[in-house]
Design a protein around this motif. Structure first.
Motif, PDB file in Angstrom:
ATOM      1  N   GLY A  69      14.971  -0.986 -20.003  1.00  0.00           N
ATOM      2  CA  GLY A  69      15.517  -0.824 -18.662  1.00  0.00           C
ATOM      3  C   GLY A  69      17.023  -0.975 -18.610  1.00  0.00           C
ATOM      4  N   LEU A  70      17.579  -1.930 -19.364  1.00  0.00           N
ATOM      5  CA  LEU A  70      19.037  -2.094 -19.382  1.00  0.00           C
ATOM      6  C   LEU A  70      19.719  -0.871 -19.989  1.00  0.00           C
ATOM      7  CD1 LEU A  70      19.308  -5.844 -20.455  1.00  0.00           C
ATOM      8  CD2 LEU A  70      19.968  -4.864 -18.244  1.00  0.00           C
ATOM      9  N   ALA A  71      19.136  -0.332 -21.060  1.00  0.00           N
ATOM     10  CA  ALA A  71      19.690   0.889 -21.643  1.00  0.00           C
ATOM     11  C   ALA A  71      19.599   2.043 -20.651  1.00  0.00           C
ATOM     12  CB  ALA A  71      18.954   1.230 -22.936  1.00  0.00           C
ATOM     13  N   GLY A  72      18.457   2.121 -19.929  1.00  0.00           N
ATOM     14  CA  GLY A  72      18.311   3.166 -18.918  1.00  0.00           C
ATOM     15  C   GLY A  72      19.329   3.040 -17.803  1.00  0.00           C
ATOM     16  N   LEU A 223      17.682  -8.410 -11.651  1.00  0.00           N
ATOM     17  CA  LEU A 223      18.601  -8.338 -10.500  1.00  0.00           C
ATOM     18  C   LEU A 223      19.610  -7.203 -10.632  1.00  0.00           C
ATOM     19  CD1 LEU A 223      19.316 -12.135  -9.893  1.00  0.00           C
ATOM     20  CD2 LEU A 223      17.837 -10.624  -8.561  1.00  0.00           C
ATOM     21  N   LEU A 224      19.880  -6.776 -11.859  1.00  0.00           N
ATOM     22  CA  LEU A 224      20.823  -5.674 -12.055  1.00  0.00           C
ATOM     23  C   LEU A 224      20.294  -4.350 -11.510  1.00  0.00           C
ATOM     24  CD1 LEU A 224      22.207  -6.394 -15.651  1.00  0.00           C
ATOM     25  CD2 LEU A 224      23.493  -6.401 -13.503  1.00  0.00           C
ATOM     26  N   VAL A 225      18.972  -4.215 -11.383  1.00  0.00           N
ATOM     27  CA  VAL A 225      18.400  -2.955 -10.865  1.00  0.00           C
ATOM     28  C   VAL A 225      18.753  -2.767  -9.390  1.00  0.00           C
ATOM     29  CG1 VAL A 225      16.285  -1.651 -10.460  1.00  0.00           C
ATOM     30  CG2 VAL A 225      16.570  -2.921 -12.596  1.00  0.00           C
ATOM     31  N   PHE A 306      12.882  10.008 -16.435  1.00  0.00           N
ATOM     32  CA  PHE A 306      11.610   9.877 -15.718  1.00  0.00           C
ATOM     33  C   PHE A 306      11.846   9.377 -14.294  1.00  0.00           C
ATOM     34  CE2 PHE A 306       8.413   6.743 -14.354  1.00  0.00           C
ATOM     35  CZ  PHE A 306       7.310   7.568 -14.193  1.00  0.00           C
ATOM     36  N   GLY A 307      12.791   8.458 -14.136  1.00  0.00           N
ATOM     37  CA  GLY A 307      13.104   7.904 -12.825  1.00  0.00           C
ATOM     38  C   GLY A 307      14.001   8.776 -11.982  1.00  0.00           C
ATOM     39  N   ASN A 308      14.267  10.007 -12.448  1.00  0.00           N
ATOM     40  CA  ASN A 308      15.059  10.980 -11.681  1.00  0.00           C
ATOM     41  C   ASN A 308      16.457  10.459 -11.359  1.00  0.00           C
ATOM     42  OD1 ASN A 308      15.338  13.527 -10.635  1.00  0.00           O
ATOM     43  ND2 ASN A 308      14.290  13.105  -8.715  1.00  0.00           N
ATOM     44  N   TRP A 309      17.056   9.759 -12.325  1.00  0.00           N
ATOM     45  CA  TRP A 309      18.414   9.250 -12.194  1.00  0.00           C
ATOM     46  C   TRP A 309      18.556   8.282 -11.011  1.00  0.00           C
ATOM     47  CZ3 TRP A 309      17.163  13.900 -14.183  1.00  0.00           C
ATOM     48  CH2 TRP A 309      17.752  14.264 -15.405  1.00  0.00           C
ATOM     49  N   MET A 310      17.486   7.531 -10.732  1.00  0.00           N
ATOM     50  CA  MET A 310      17.489   6.510  -9.684  1.00  0.00           C
ATOM     51  C   MET A 310      17.072   5.172 -10.292  1.00  0.00           C
ATOM     52  SD  MET A 310      18.446   7.887  -6.801  1.00  0.00           S
ATOM     53  CE  MET A 310      17.869   6.738  -5.558  1.00  0.00           C
ATOM     54  N   MET A 314      13.744   4.461 -12.621  1.00  0.00           N
ATOM     55  CA  MET A 314      14.034   4.093 -14.006  1.00  0.00           C
ATOM     56  C   MET A 314      13.323   2.791 -14.377  1.00  0.00           C
ATOM     57  SD  MET A 314      15.791   1.924 -16.103  1.00  0.00           S
ATOM     58  CE  MET A 314      16.617   1.066 -14.761  1.00  0.00           C
ATOM     59  N   ALA A 315      13.312   1.829 -13.454  1.00  0.00           N
ATOM     60  CA  ALA A 315      12.634   0.558 -13.717  1.00  0.00           C
ATOM     61  C   ALA A 315      11.135   0.762 -13.909  1.00  0.00           C
ATOM     62  CB  ALA A 315      12.890  -0.414 -12.565  1.00  0.00           C
ATOM     63  N   LEU A 316      10.541   1.648 -13.125  1.00  0.00           N
ATOM     64  CA  LEU A 316       9.116   1.951 -13.296  1.00  0.00           C
ATOM     65  C   LEU A 316       8.862   2.581 -14.661  1.00  0.00           C
ATOM     66  CD1 LEU A 316       8.140   3.370  -9.786  1.00  0.00           C
ATOM     67  CD2 LEU A 316       7.479   1.176 -10.775  1.00  0.00           C
TER      68      LEU A 316
END
Length: 423
Positions: A69-72, A223-225, A306-310, A314-316
């Motif tokens: 997730g952090l890389a994403g 929290l960064l998300v 996958f998260g469509n640049w959101m 991205m977290a999902l």
């Protein structure tokens, strides 16, 4: 024209609500999550894979999902500013090395800070190459990935190799960051999950995994998300940064310093990837090992797409890949075998959706694949170890293939830009 004026101008010309895809409300999202958990519970009951939603599985999946997730998130920052960052893997590698080097000498939080700096240096190099010199973004990213491997291997030869407990391929042991377990609640949820009741035990397993042995750095990563979402979509700074990824020529005409925002975005991108690497070295393993990123930078990029640049999507995606990766660590073949049944049931739902939309060919194809998976599940008790090991990467490919049609990347993502080109 000043940047404050440009912000007002861009805000006034932004599309009004209702022009795009309707957003899901919170009750609908919660209903979808509950339905997904009920489906998991059904698969667990039928297959007998009781570890599928256990506290340990969820806790392990979260730990595996955080670096992805952090890389994403790092990829999202760069690409929202119009710079493709294939170099996330290399920046993660720099983060693992610098994080471990500082961590074993001065403590884990110093390692976290140096890991972020190491990744940010990789991001700065990528920004210089792509933004200032307009080199192809893919070429630059691949070069950084190769360079990071060589640099960390060279540095290990005269740092870790000379340290007690280290070698040219790994660091000495690093002190762990404090983790959190909510007393009473954690134990109660674990007991409830152990009863293996339908849905209730699965919900307890998920909640228990979120309050048991939770590293403080994991809390920071989570929290960064929402923090990223707020900065990029609710501030003037974020509006200007995203305008550089959509139409840099128009942004420049409104007074935005496009180069500055691209540099900021790519350096932050590298810092987040470095934080992901530091997490791997300090929290996940407690040691630096050569090659320990294992392609997670690329999977993080896949999670972002996958998260469509959101940030939320991205977290999902990161959670999905982390969960799949965790299956082979707990229960291994049994858990992955149960996933065959889950995918088959999902395809049955997809058949119903295609029939509702009168897409008969797609419905027939989905039904045929579902039937094959049902037969495969019924005729076998376990899967080959090679398939279990490949499950996270197969999931990555399938998810990207199935989600490709709904994606919408920033319009100027990866395109070369030179100051004043719109004049």
């Amino acid at each position: 024209m000043s940047e404050s004026t440009s912000t007002v101008s861009m805000t006034s010309t932004a599309p009004v609500k209702g022009g795009g895809r309707q957003k899901l409300s919170l009750p609908v999202i919660l209903l979808i999550v509950a339905g997904g958990l009920a489906l998991f519970s059904l698969v667990r009951v039928i297959s007998g894979a009781n570890d599928l939603t256990s506290v340990g599985q969820v806790s392990g999946a979260l730990q595996l999902a955080v670096p992805i997730g952090l890389a994403g998130l790092g990829g999202l920052w760069a690409e929202r500013a119009g710079v493709v960052n294939i170099g996330l893997e290399g920046m993660m590698i720099l983060g693992t090395w610098f994080g471990a080097w500082a961590g074993y000498q001065w403590g884990p939080w110093a390692g976290v800070l140096l890991g972020i700096i190491g990744g940010a240096l990789g991001g700065l190099l990528h920004a210089v190459i792509t933004v200032t010199f307009n080199v192809n973004h893919i070429v630059s990213g691949v070069a950084i990935n190769i360079l990071a491997v060589g640099v960390t291997r060279y540095l290990s030869n005269f740092t870790f190799d000379k340290a007690e407990g280290g070698s040219s391929r790994q660091s000495p042991r690093i002190d762990q960051i404090t983790d959190i377990t909510v007393p009473g609640l954690s134990g109660g949820l674990a007991d409830l999950q152990a009863r293996h009741w339908f849905f209730v035990s699965d919900l307890a397993g998920v909640l228990g995994g979120l309050v048991t042995h939770l590293s403080l750095l994991t809390v920071v990563a989570i929290l960064l998300v929402p923090g990223t979402w707020w900065v990029l979509w609710r501030t003037a700074f974020g509006l200007r940064l995203r305008s550089c990824g959509e139409n840099p020529v128009a942004a420049e005409s409104l007074g935005v310093n496009v180069y500055k925002y691209k540099y900021i975005a790519v350096v932050i991108s590298g810092g987040l990837a470095g934080l992901a690497g530091a997490f791997l070295a300090i929290v996940s393993t407690g040691i630096y090992q050569e090659g320990q990123t294992g392609g997670r930078g690329y999977i993080g990029l896949a999670a972002m797409i996958f998260g469509n640049w959101m940030p939320g999507g991205m977290a999902l995606g990161a959670g999905l890949f982390g969960f799949t990766d965790g299956l082979k660590l707990r229960g291994g073949a049994e858990n992955v075998h149960a996933m065959l049944l889950l995918v088959a049931l999902l395809l049955v739902l997809l058949v119903a959706w295609h029939l509702y939309k009168k897409r008969y060919v797609a419905a027939v194809v989905s039904a045929a694949v579902a039937a094959l998976l049902f037969v495969w599940y019924a005729m076998t008790d376990a899967l080959p170890s090679q398939f279990v090991d490949a499950a996270p990467y197969v999931t990555t490919l399938l998810v990207l293939a199935l989600s490709a049609q709904r994606l919408r990347m920033p319009k100027a993502d990866g395109l070369p830009y030179k100051k004043g080109q719109g004049k």
